[in-house]
Design a protein around this motif. Structure first.
Motif, PDB file in Angstrom:
ATOM      1  N   LYS A  71     -70.006  55.233  45.421  1.00 42.18           N
ATOM      2  CA  LYS A  71     -70.552  55.084  46.663  1.00 42.18           C
ATOM      3  C   LYS A  71     -71.089  53.603  47.023  1.00 42.18           C
ATOM      4  O   LYS A  71     -71.195  53.148  48.080  1.00 42.18           O
ATOM      5  CB  LYS A  71     -71.853  55.985  46.455  1.00 42.18           C
ATOM      6  N   ILE A  72     -71.194  52.969  45.853  1.00 44.58           N
ATOM      7  CA  ILE A  72     -71.828  51.448  46.162  1.00 44.58           C
ATOM      8  C   ILE A  72     -70.693  50.489  46.472  1.00 44.58           C
ATOM      9  O   ILE A  72     -71.033  49.290  46.929  1.00 44.58           O
ATOM     10  CB  ILE A  72     -72.268  50.997  44.575  1.00 44.58           C
ATOM     11  N   ASP A  73     -69.370  51.082  46.418  1.00 46.52           N
ATOM     12  CA  ASP A  73     -68.228  50.334  46.807  1.00 46.52           C
ATOM     13  C   ASP A  73     -68.354  49.738  48.239  1.00 46.52           C
ATOM     14  O   ASP A  73     -68.730  50.540  49.176  1.00 46.52           O
ATOM     15  CB  ASP A  73     -66.721  50.933  46.568  1.00 46.52           C
ATOM     16  N   PRO A  74     -67.799  48.577  48.587  1.00 47.56           N
ATOM     17  CA  PRO A  74     -68.051  47.793  50.089  1.00 47.56           C
ATOM     18  C   PRO A  74     -67.288  48.781  50.912  1.00 47.56           C
ATOM     19  O   PRO A  74     -66.328  49.549  50.526  1.00 47.56           O
ATOM     20  CB  PRO A  74     -67.220  46.585  49.902  1.00 47.56           C
ATOM     21  N   LEU A  75     -67.972  49.000  52.281  1.00 51.15           N
ATOM     22  CA  LEU A  75     -67.220  49.986  53.103  1.00 51.15           C
ATOM     23  C   LEU A  75     -65.610  49.482  53.797  1.00 51.15           C
ATOM     24  O   LEU A  75     -64.820  50.205  53.833  1.00 51.15           O
ATOM     25  CB  LEU A  75     -67.843  50.005  54.527  1.00 51.15           C
ATOM     26  N   ASP A  76     -65.677  48.043  53.359  1.00 54.01           N
ATOM     27  CA  ASP A  76     -64.276  47.455  53.743  1.00 54.01           C
ATOM     28  C   ASP A  76     -63.438  47.419  52.539  1.00 54.01           C
ATOM     29  O   ASP A  76     -62.185  46.543  52.651  1.00 54.01           O
ATOM     30  CB  ASP A  76     -64.688  46.228  54.396  1.00 54.01           C
ATOM     31  N   ILE A 106     -55.995  33.356  49.915  1.00 56.04           N
ATOM     32  CA  ILE A 106     -56.309  34.519  49.409  1.00 56.04           C
ATOM     33  C   ILE A 106     -56.951  34.689  48.150  1.00 56.04           C
ATOM     34  O   ILE A 106     -57.992  35.234  47.978  1.00 56.04           O
ATOM     35  CB  ILE A 106     -55.042  35.362  49.322  1.00 56.04           C
ATOM     36  N   GLN A 107     -56.639  33.726  47.186  1.00 58.74           N
ATOM     37  CA  GLN A 107     -57.357  33.596  45.872  1.00 58.74           C
ATOM     38  C   GLN A 107     -58.865  33.381  46.173  1.00 58.74           C
ATOM     39  O   GLN A 107     -59.781  33.913  45.422  1.00 58.74           O
ATOM     40  CB  GLN A 107     -56.398  32.890  44.900  1.00 58.74           C
ATOM     41  N   GLU A 108     -58.910  32.355  47.036  1.00 59.30           N
ATOM     42  CA  GLU A 108     -60.411  31.932  47.227  1.00 59.30           C
ATOM     43  C   GLU A 108     -61.316  33.125  47.834  1.00 59.30           C
ATOM     44  O   GLU A 108     -62.282  33.317  47.394  1.00 59.30           O
ATOM     45  CB  GLU A 108     -60.474  30.681  48.045  1.00 59.30           C
ATOM     46  N   SER A 109     -60.593  33.923  48.666  1.00 59.24           N
ATOM     47  CA  SER A 109     -61.392  34.964  49.306  1.00 59.24           C
ATOM     48  C   SER A 109     -61.600  36.114  48.346  1.00 59.24           C
ATOM     49  O   SER A 109     -62.680  36.687  48.264  1.00 59.24           O
ATOM     50  CB  SER A 109     -60.676  35.600  50.497  1.00 59.24           C
ATOM     51  N   ILE A 110     -60.825  36.177  47.281  1.00 58.16           N
ATOM     52  CA  ILE A 110     -61.032  37.396  46.363  1.00 58.16           C
ATOM     53  C   ILE A 110     -62.233  36.815  45.479  1.00 58.16           C
ATOM     54  O   ILE A 110     -62.903  37.688  45.044  1.00 58.16           O
ATOM     55  CB  ILE A 110     -59.742  37.619  45.510  1.00 58.16           C
ATOM     56  N   ILE A 111     -62.212  35.654  45.122  1.00 54.20           N
ATOM     57  CA  ILE A 111     -63.248  35.090  44.083  1.00 54.20           C
ATOM     58  C   ILE A 111     -64.458  35.271  44.711  1.00 54.20           C
ATOM     59  O   ILE A 111     -65.511  35.577  44.473  1.00 54.20           O
ATOM     60  CB  ILE A 111     -62.793  33.711  43.486  1.00 54.20           C
ATOM     61  N   LYS A 112     -64.543  34.827  46.119  1.00 51.43           N
ATOM     62  CA  LYS A 112     -65.787  34.745  46.845  1.00 51.43           C
ATOM     63  C   LYS A 112     -66.206  35.919  46.833  1.00 51.43           C
ATOM     64  O   LYS A 112     -67.618  36.186  46.795  1.00 51.43           O
ATOM     65  CB  LYS A 112     -65.591  34.091  48.329  1.00 51.43           C
ATOM     66  N   ARG A 113     -65.438  37.082  47.222  1.00 56.25           N
ATOM     67  CA  ARG A 113     -65.778  38.498  47.314  1.00 56.25           C
ATOM     68  C   ARG A 113     -66.636  39.056  46.043  1.00 56.25           C
ATOM     69  O   ARG A 113     -67.464  39.660  46.054  1.00 56.25           O
ATOM     70  CB  ARG A 113     -64.529  39.321  47.753  1.00 56.25           C
ATOM     71  N   TYR A 114     -65.767  38.490  44.771  1.00 56.79           N
ATOM     72  CA  TYR A 114     -66.331  39.111  43.532  1.00 56.79           C
ATOM     73  C   TYR A 114     -67.636  38.396  43.450  1.00 56.79           C
ATOM     74  O   TYR A 114     -68.499  39.045  42.663  1.00 56.79           O
ATOM     75  CB  TYR A 114     -65.109  38.691  42.313  1.00 56.79           C
ATOM     76  N   VAL A 115     -67.793  37.346  43.547  1.00 57.10           N
ATOM     77  CA  VAL A 115     -69.129  36.280  43.082  1.00 57.10           C
ATOM     78  C   VAL A 115     -70.242  36.888  43.701  1.00 57.10           C
ATOM     79  O   VAL A 115     -71.371  37.026  43.313  1.00 57.10           O
ATOM     80  CB  VAL A 115     -68.850  34.840  43.179  1.00 57.10           C
ATOM     81  N   ASN A 116     -70.025  37.215  45.132  1.00 51.33           N
ATOM     82  CA  ASN A 116     -70.761  37.627  46.091  1.00 51.33           C
ATOM     83  C   ASN A 116     -71.326  39.100  45.501  1.00 51.33           C
ATOM     84  O   ASN A 116     -72.596  39.492  45.679  1.00 51.33           O
ATOM     85  CB  ASN A 116     -70.364  37.826  47.442  1.00 51.33           C
ATOM     86  N   GLU A 117     -70.358  39.913  45.159  1.00 43.78           N
ATOM     87  CA  GLU A 117     -70.735  41.222  44.527  1.00 43.78           C
ATOM     88  C   GLU A 117     -71.357  41.085  43.153  1.00 43.78           C
ATOM     89  O   GLU A 117     -72.329  41.866  43.144  1.00 43.78           O
ATOM     90  CB  GLU A 117     -69.472  41.931  44.274  1.00 43.78           C
ATOM     91  N   ILE A 118     -70.988  40.286  42.570  1.00 49.89           N
ATOM     92  CA  ILE A 118     -71.790  40.173  41.035  1.00 49.89           C
ATOM     93  C   ILE A 118     -72.921  39.559  41.165  1.00 49.89           C
ATOM     94  O   ILE A 118     -74.111  40.030  40.426  1.00 49.89           O
ATOM     95  CB  ILE A 118     -71.018  38.973  40.186  1.00 49.89           C
ATOM     96  N   ALA A 232     -80.990  41.878  38.875  1.00 51.03           N
ATOM     97  CA  ALA A 232     -79.855  42.084  38.078  1.00 51.03           C
ATOM     98  C   ALA A 232     -78.568  41.644  38.707  1.00 51.03           C
ATOM     99  O   ALA A 232     -78.488  41.806  39.904  1.00 51.03           O
ATOM    100  CB  ALA A 232     -79.772  43.664  38.057  1.00 51.03           C
ATOM    101  N   PHE A 233     -77.515  41.169  38.031  1.00 51.63           N
ATOM    102  CA  PHE A 233     -76.065  40.679  38.154  1.00 51.63           C
ATOM    103  C   PHE A 233     -75.430  41.987  38.029  1.00 51.63           C
ATOM    104  O   PHE A 233     -75.727  42.810  36.943  1.00 51.63           O
ATOM    105  CB  PHE A 233     -75.841  39.588  37.975  1.00 51.63           C
ATOM    106  N   LYS A 234     -74.430  42.292  38.877  1.00 50.57           N
ATOM    107  CA  LYS A 234     -73.599  43.555  38.629  1.00 50.57           C
ATOM    108  C   LYS A 234     -72.488  43.429  37.823  1.00 50.57           C
ATOM    109  O   LYS A 234     -71.817  42.378  38.112  1.00 50.57           O
ATOM    110  CB  LYS A 234     -73.402  44.111  40.077  1.00 50.57           C
TER     111      LYS A 234
END
Length: 557
Positions: A71-76, A106-118, A232-234
């Protein structure tokens, strides 16, 4: 005895590192993104060519979404990864330099997505509110149960300090928290551990720590609120790709360097077997070594004393664990190699969590939290002044561990070895500071007696024994309890035990049976109508028995 009240180590919240980090969150996250990209682009030994690595990550993420969506996964989530795949496919016929440019984006967008999630999002106002609600609510509940009458709800007679026994190196922890960065590494048995340690930290007057908490906890509204409030970081254990793992390690390293006291469970997940963790995950542990080396390197150019990192193992003891039936089922399935299993959770809804908390307080079962002796990132003990002490009792300079021919040099193989040694030292401290409860003792003894009577059977055969084969005569059980107690008392406190084990054998047996598996429908250990010892669930008995593995007490049964 009067309860100890701890003053705040750092009274003003504006001086807390976690508050300062929260104010600079955007800049901090960008630094983590930039440094993660730098590692990925420069490490040719571990990292595949960029396009290949992106495709591996993309395919694994799409598989995760298909097989195990939360459920916690991003909608997109699906859209993002399908779009990554589409961009790669569409650009495959373009000139190489254009492909490389697209790959970098693409790689930068992936890392940015992960860091914002964590990344955690500590809010001091939310933290203060959550702290008051938890402390007030639990205390009212406790008073309603222990002190009779309606007005007990407003009584201040009891609080969590009466329920949770905090012992060990408390003063050292408080003092060292002003000299360096604390990295707390507790044992992990229940989803309640995070909330419990959060209460212990504020009870001891320490500023809030940054948590490494499983992303699955954020599926539940209550935990999500409290975890977010605690900053908390995830950590998402489903993601094993190098982009995610490097982003996570970089985030952990940078918050330690920033001076934020930190907490993560080095076992990675709750103990499935019920035993104290033996094989710790080295990924986050290794970030303490990297952070310490970089802090020393940076101090050399500034002539300032490097900030030191102190590792503090913590042992949590419960009489019973709500999730035990699911955890032991998963453990046995994994080891029997029956089939791929999907993680289940008794904490799957907020209602179930509240139900468990209510049961926990109404049943009156105690908890102990033991603070172990602090160590440095190489496993050396620390004195009250923050110095590292070797086995001969000499003060040592930990900078020497990083030197080669008098130069500070990064050596990956050497630091991996240091991380392994640190993990072994933490496990050693867990065993030294584990507190044996009456429930652990009766479960250990009952299982070992049944096992000894069926020496040719393995654990899976033992689980299938008939009811008649699971009955132990009370007098025999009592005799063996005395034998175990004599051994425990003869070790001169090398084995830690609760005060209840000083009572009579009959009291200990009754107390252990009452508390062991208090919440479970099928009791791991109980008395039958004839007063003999038996079990209603052999797998649960095995789970609670495992808590005493490693003490070599089988010979006294």
């Amino acid at each position: 005895m009067a309860k100890r009240i701890y003053n705040k180590v750092i009274p003003k919240s504006n001086d807390w590192a976690i508050v300062q980090l929260s104010r600079n969150r955007k800049e901090f996250n960008q630094k983590v993104i930039d440094q993660t990209l730098q590692v990925l682009n420069n490490d040719k030994e571990r990292v595949r060519p960029m396009r290949d690595e992106i495709l591996v990550t993309c395919n694994r993420e799409l598989l995760r979404i298909k097989r195990n969506k939360w459920k916690i996964d991003p909608l997109d989530d699906t859209f993002f990864w399908q779009n990554v795949k589409k961009k790669i496919e569409e650009s495959s016929s373009l000139p190489l330099e254009v492909q490389e440019k697209i790959d970098r984006e693409i790689q930068e967008s992936i890392i940015k997505r992960y860091v914002n999630e964590i990344s955690g999002d500590f809010q001091n106002s939310h933290y203060q509110f959550a702290k008051r609600v938890a402390t007030f609510g639990f205390a009212r509940l406790l008073n309603a149960v222990r002190v009779k009458g309606f007005f007990s709800l407003f009584s201040k007679q009891l609080d969590l300090g009466d329920k949770i026994i905090v012992s060990g190196e408390v003063e050292s922890l408080r003092e060292l928290s002003t000299m360096g960065t604390i990295v707390m590494v507790p044992t992990h048995f229940s989803n309640l551990d995070s909330a419990l340690i959060g209460w212990v930290i504020q009870y001891l007057g320490l500023p809030p720590f940054i948590y490494g908490a499983g992303l699955n906890l954020f599926n539940m509204k209550i935990f999500a609120y409290f975890m977010n409030s605690l900053g908390a970081f995830k950590v998402d254990r489903r993601k094993k790709n190098i982009h995610y793992l490097e982003a996570l390690k970089m985030y952990s390293k940078e918050i330690i360097k920033y001076g934020c006291h930190n907490l993560f469970f080095p076992g990675g997940t709750r103990s499935r077997s019920g035993a104290i963790e033996e094989n710790l995950k080295l990924g986050l542990l290794s970030t303490t070594l990297i952070a310490q080396r970089e802090l020393i390197e940076e101090s050399l150019s500034s002539d300032q004393k490097p900030r030191k990192i102190f590792i503090v193992p913590v042992v949590i003891n419960y009489h019973f664990v709500l999730e035990a039936p699911t955890l032991i089922k998963e453990y046995l399935s994994q080891h029997a190699k029956e089939s791929f299993y999907k993680e289940e959770d008794e904490f799957s809804t907020s209602y179930k969590i509240l139900k468990f908390i209510l049961k926990f307080f109404t049943k009156g079962s105690d908890i102990s939290v033991n603070i172990c002796k602090p160590i440095d990132v190489f496993g050396n003990y620390i004195d009250k002044q923050g110095n590292s002490i070797d086995k001969q009792g000499n003060t040592i300079d930990i900078k020497d561990y990083f030197l080669f021919q008098k130069e500070m040099i990064f050596n990956a193989q050497r630091e991996n070895q240091y991380a392994l040694l640190l993990s072994k030292k933490i496990v050693q401290e867990y065993h030294k500071n584990n507190t044996i409860f009456s429930s652990h003792l009766v479960a250990f003894l009952a299982y070992e007696i049944i096992k000894k009577r069926n020496q040719n059977l393995d654990v899976y055969d033992l689980l299938r024994l008939n009811e008649d084969d699971l009955v132990i005569e009370y007098d025999f059980f009592r005799e063996k309890i005395i034998s175990l107690l004599q051994h425990i008392m003869s070790t001169n406190n090398e084995i830690q035990y609760s005060d209840y084990l000083k009572k009579t054998p009959d009291d200990i047996i009754n107390h252990g049976i009452y508390n062991c598996g208090l919440y479970h429908i099928n009791r791991p250990v109980l008395k039958n109508k004839q007063g003999n010892i038996t079990t209603q669930d052999m797998s649960l008995l095995y789970y609670y028995h495992n808590r005493m593995k490693g003490y070599e007490m089988e010979q006294y049964v």
